[in-house]
Write an enzyme that holds these catalytic residues in place. Sequence first.
Site, PDB file in Angstrom:
ATOM      1  N   TYR A 132      -9.689 -12.319  15.638  1.00 41.40           N
ATOM      2  CA  TYR A 132      -8.676 -12.209  15.884  1.00 41.40           C
ATOM      3  C   TYR A 132      -7.297 -11.894  16.978  1.00 41.40           C
ATOM      4  O   TYR A 132      -6.406 -12.395  16.714  1.00 41.40           O
ATOM      5  CB  TYR A 132      -8.209 -11.751  14.146  1.00 41.40           C
ATOM      6  CG  TYR A 132      -7.116 -12.137  13.582  1.00 41.40           C
ATOM      7  CD1 TYR A 132      -6.577 -13.377  13.100  1.00 41.40           C
ATOM      8  CD2 TYR A 132      -6.171 -10.923  13.261  1.00 41.40           C
ATOM      9  CE1 TYR A 132      -5.172 -13.140  12.456  1.00 41.40           C
ATOM     10  CE2 TYR A 132      -4.633 -10.631  12.932  1.00 41.40           C
ATOM     11  CZ  TYR A 132      -4.448 -11.556  12.279  1.00 41.40           C
ATOM     12  OH  TYR A 132      -3.069 -11.865  11.945  1.00 41.40           O
ATOM     13  N   LYS A 189      -4.644 -13.893  18.592  1.00 42.13           N
ATOM     14  CA  LYS A 189      -3.321 -13.182  18.622  1.00 42.13           C
ATOM     15  C   LYS A 189      -2.775 -13.166  19.965  1.00 42.13           C
ATOM     16  O   LYS A 189      -1.365 -13.426  20.086  1.00 42.13           O
ATOM     17  CB  LYS A 189      -3.228 -12.717  17.396  1.00 42.13           C
ATOM     18  CG  LYS A 189      -3.367 -13.035  16.422  1.00 42.13           C
ATOM     19  CD  LYS A 189      -2.177 -14.561  15.876  1.00 42.13           C
ATOM     20  CE  LYS A 189      -2.274 -14.827  14.214  1.00 42.13           C
ATOM     21  NZ  LYS A 189      -1.311 -15.491  14.073  1.00 42.13           N
ATOM     22  N   THR A 201       0.108 -12.224   1.589  1.00 48.22           N
ATOM     23  CA  THR A 201      -0.405 -13.006   1.610  1.00 48.22           C
ATOM     24  C   THR A 201      -1.601 -13.427   1.621  1.00 48.22           C
ATOM     25  O   THR A 201      -1.957 -12.834   1.654  1.00 48.22           O
ATOM     26  CB  THR A 201       0.217 -14.029   2.578  1.00 48.22           C
ATOM     27  OG1 THR A 201      -0.353 -13.923   3.716  1.00 48.22           O
ATOM     28  CG2 THR A 201       1.719 -14.420   3.089  1.00 48.22           C
TER      29      THR A 201
END
Length: 238
Positions: free
Chosen positions: A113, A117, A150
């Site tokens: 991840y 990014k 979220t």
Amino acid sequence: VEFLYCDLASMKSIRQFVQRFRAKNCSLHVLVNNAGVMLVPERKTEDGFEEHFGLNYLGHFLLTNLLLDMLKQSGTHSHNARIITVSSATHYVGKLHLNDLQSRCSYSPHGAYAQSKLALVLFTYRLQHLLTANRSHVTANVVDPGVVNTDLYKHVFWVVKVAKWMIAWLFFKTPEEGASTTIYAAVSPEMEGAGGCYLYNEERTKSADIAYDEELQRRLWTESCKMVGISDEANRLP
């Protein structure tokens, strides 16, 4: 408001989306690259890419490149078209493994991840360099939205989920608050003509030192072109 389907984890879907969008003969003034997954178990996209790298990064890389000519046609000297890419503070701890971008040697959800990014920041800086070299009326900036409440956290360990449920209301941003810097980058008069910026809380700030490595930016761009099957026209530029 209109909706066109696009699966960023599928190179075929991205190309189909671009065809449908082109058929509308619309101008394209703002492109926001925001889709993403986080900490997913080891798995591949339909094109065989590690999912973090394939969806978070390569999908946006291909989409942006396929729409770039439309953005250039839509931008003007006084009103540049804008590309906004959403990264994360996680990029600060990310490492780009050019010899193993698919994390085949040793898979870590956190590492994969963070790498995706970091790749988005490197991509944005290289893109702005190329846009400037071409004297295009398009700017490219990268945004850190902060920690936002979220469903992105659905793959974290259950203990973390419980902790998030308990403290999110106090420490996490709402989706509306998380979107504020992206909106600022997209429409603020203060950002007119400004590109190659890393933005957090609607302010320009410094990204990870490694993200400014121009040779690394160039090498990632070239490798990305090969992976998604587009020509690397940037080779003709410095």
